[in-house]
Write a protein that holds these residues in place. Structure first.
Motif, PDB file in Angstrom:
ATOM      1  N   ALA A   1      26.063  40.558  39.884  1.00  0.00           N
ATOM      2  CA  ALA A   1      27.514  40.549  40.006  1.00  0.00           C
ATOM      3  C   ALA A   1      28.098  41.360  38.863  1.00  0.00           C
ATOM      4  O   ALA A   1      27.526  41.415  37.777  1.00  0.00           O
ATOM      5  CB  ALA A   1      28.028  39.112  39.969  1.00  0.00           C
ATOM      6  N   LEU A   2      29.205  41.984  39.127  1.00  0.00           N
ATOM      7  CA  LEU A   2      29.872  42.782  38.095  1.00  0.00           C
ATOM      8  C   LEU A   2      31.155  42.077  37.671  1.00  0.00           C
ATOM      9  O   LEU A   2      32.010  41.773  38.502  1.00  0.00           O
ATOM     10  CB  LEU A   2      30.187  44.172  38.656  1.00  0.00           C
ATOM     11  N   ASN A   3      31.206  41.808  36.377  1.00  0.00           N
ATOM     12  CA  ASN A   3      32.373  41.146  35.821  1.00  0.00           C
ATOM     13  C   ASN A   3      33.026  42.116  34.837  1.00  0.00           C
ATOM     14  O   ASN A   3      32.416  42.508  33.850  1.00  0.00           O
ATOM     15  CB  ASN A   3      31.881  39.864  35.118  1.00  0.00           C
ATOM     16  N   ARG A   4      34.257  42.545  35.151  1.00  0.00           N
ATOM     17  CA  ARG A   4      34.948  43.489  34.251  1.00  0.00           C
ATOM     18  C   ARG A   4      36.216  42.839  33.724  1.00  0.00           C
ATOM     19  O   ARG A   4      37.082  42.469  34.515  1.00  0.00           O
ATOM     20  CB  ARG A   4      35.320  44.758  35.020  1.00  0.00           C
TER      21      ARG A   4
ATOM     22  N   GLY B   1      36.716  39.944  32.586  1.00  0.00           N
ATOM     23  CA  GLY B   1      36.924  38.573  33.050  1.00  0.00           C
ATOM     24  C   GLY B   1      37.233  38.463  34.538  1.00  0.00           C
ATOM     25  O   GLY B   1      37.503  37.382  35.045  1.00  0.00           O
ATOM     26  N   ILE B   2      37.191  39.588  35.229  1.00  0.00           N
ATOM     27  CA  ILE B   2      37.455  39.534  36.678  1.00  0.00           C
ATOM     28  C   ILE B   2      36.153  39.782  37.440  1.00  0.00           C
ATOM     29  O   ILE B   2      35.453  40.768  37.177  1.00  0.00           O
ATOM     30  CB  ILE B   2      38.510  40.585  37.088  1.00  0.00           C
ATOM     31  N   GLU B   3      35.818  38.888  38.344  1.00  0.00           N
ATOM     32  CA  GLU B   3      34.617  39.099  39.176  1.00  0.00           C
ATOM     33  C   GLU B   3      34.959  40.145  40.218  1.00  0.00           C
ATOM     34  O   GLU B   3      35.702  39.884  41.158  1.00  0.00           O
ATOM     35  CB  GLU B   3      34.200  37.782  39.837  1.00  0.00           C
ATOM     36  N   GLU B   4      34.404  41.338  40.035  1.00  0.00           N
ATOM     37  CA  GLU B   4      34.830  42.456  40.871  1.00  0.00           C
ATOM     38  C   GLU B   4      33.921  42.721  42.046  1.00  0.00           C
ATOM     39  O   GLU B   4      34.352  43.239  43.066  1.00  0.00           O
ATOM     40  CB  GLU B   4      34.859  43.725  40.014  1.00  0.00           C
TER      41      GLU B   4
ATOM     42  N   ALA C   1      29.833  41.768  43.960  1.00  0.00           N
ATOM     43  CA  ALA C   1      28.556  41.056  43.996  1.00  0.00           C
ATOM     44  C   ALA C   1      27.654  41.716  45.027  1.00  0.00           C
ATOM     45  O   ALA C   1      28.115  42.109  46.098  1.00  0.00           O
ATOM     46  CB  ALA C   1      28.780  39.594  44.362  1.00  0.00           C
TER      47      ALA C   1
END
Ligand code: NAI
Ligand code: MG
Length: 375
Positions: free
Chosen positions: A148-151, A153-156, A158
């Motif tokens: 998963a990519l978290n940028r 603090g936002i889960e952008e 998966a």
């Protein structure tokens, strides 16, 4: 010489603690009545509740015991509030760890409707439903290739990668064809048939799966080929289950259609399964820990007991052990007799013409099956 099989037992969480003891009781009785083989049971605690109490999902020595076992009997894992860091359900790593760690590549889920159970689907009887879903168990969408990519603090984003390999497809499809040769054909026409379930009209992995299916099918002239797209399969299984004998498919698709097949045979409480590799085997009911009914003696033990029966069948085949095979048959006959008599059943089977019955406890169903074995 009498062979002794070392069986590792994990009752696990919730109703696992109620249905697995009934299964061990039935296996011991079949062993004692049939004779000619021995079963030696060793139990380990495991699961979510064990994790809450000890901080561990299972004792350190359990893994080595599994690697030295002849077979593993499993109940279920999963308990409300038992979660590890990262939100992972405590206990799930045991199940996936055993499936991957012991390379249990074939997940078998028989859908056989017993006489004495009403199908929840109209107009289908025990003469119509007797097929096995053979699900690939070590790759597909459950291969641990994900992220998963978290940028900021936002889960952008998966991603789960679906992996189909030639080796994985070959061995599961070959397993399905060999299993088909040991069965009596589809209920509708008695023909041996292996149905390939995929989504090859869209997915490359499924195209490879189907290509390999065709390659392997050439070696089994007496088995009819059959192709179904997985979305269409969800209706054909319900409308015409009598057409199916052995159904082979990839991991995620198999997970879904095999749960669906449980509806045809009376529900989760009676659905058994096996996880099989070249060397190891693990046998467990399809259902989970059922916290909603746990500790109340409401759980149906038949799914677990029939998983124990599959364990004996697998040991019999692996070791050419006729006594084991007879014990398996004896258990199946005993379950069948109790169901046909009809008066002893847990609440999940008290519907349709059995709606007025006063439901039996888990243990009472185990006792009734035991009496039939000993008769
Ligand atoms: P579940 O299979 O435990 O229960 C689904 C429904 O079926 C419930 O209404 C339950 O009461 C009923 N049921 C289950 N076993 C039964 C039995 N032997 N007799 C009569 N009725 C039965 O699935 P659910 O509720 O989604 O999950 C509960 C917990 O089990 C979760 O923590 C889940 O992660 C875990 N789980 C574990 C599995 C495993 O260990 N292989 C498989 C599925 C779920
Ligand atoms: Mg499932």
């Amino acid at each position: 010489m009498t062979r002794t099989y070392k069986i590792i037992v994990f009752s696990g969480d919730g109703v696992g603690k109620e249905v697995v003891p009934e299964t061990v009781k039935i296996l011991k009785s079949a062993r004692d009545v049939v004779t000619g083989f021995n079963l030696e049971f060793t139990e380990f605690p495991c699961g979510g509740k064990h994790y809450l109490e000890t901080g561990k999902e299972w004792p350190d020595e359990a893994w080595d015991a599994c690697k030295n076992s002849d077979a593993i009997l499993f109940g279920a894992i999963g308990w409300p509030g038992a979660v590890k860091s990262g939100g992972v359900l405590a206990g799930v790593d045991i199940l996936l760890g055993l499936r991957f760690g012991l390379d249990l590549y074939a997940n078998l889920r028989p859908a056989k409707l017993f006489e004495g159970i009403e199908s929840r689907v109209l107009d289908k009887s025990s003469k119509d439903v007797d097929f096995v879903v053979v699900r690939e168990n070590t790759e597909g969408l459950y291969a641990p290739i994900r992220g998963a990519l978290n940028r900021g603090g936002i889960e952008e984003l998966a991603v789960d990668v679906r992996v189909i390999t030639r080796k994985g497809a070959e061995r599961i499809i070959r397993y399905a064809f060999n299993l088909c040769m040991r069965r009596g054909g589809a209920p509708r026409d008695g023909k041996r048939r292996v149905s390939c379930v995929d989504k090859s009209n869209v997915l490359d992995g499924c195209r490879l799966f189907r290509k390999i299916y065709d390659e392997i099918a050439k070696g089994y002239e007496e088995i009819e080929r059959d192709y179904v797209y997985v979305d269409a399969m969800t209706q054909w299984m319900i409308r015409a289950p009598e057409h199916y004998d052995v159904v082979v498919t990839s991991n995620f698709q198999g997970d879904i259609i095999s749960d669906l097949s449980a509806v045809l045979i009376g529900g989760m409480g009676v659905a058994p399964s096996a996880n099989i590799g070249e060397k190891y085997g693990m046998f467990e009911p399809v259902h989970g820990s059922a916290p909603d009914i746990a500790g109340q003696q409401k759980a149906n033990p038949i799914g677990s007991i029939l998983s124990g029966k599959m364990m004996l069948e697998w040991l019999a085949l692996k070791h050419s052990d006729k006594a084991c095979k007879r014990a398996a048959q004896r258990i199946e006959e005993a379950v069948s007799k109790v169901l046909i008599e009809g008066n002893i059943r847990t609440p999940d089977l008290c519907y349709g013409k059995y709606a007025g019955l006063s439901p039996s406890k888990t243990q009472e169903v185990g006792d009734a099956i035991l009496r039939k074995i000993e008769k």
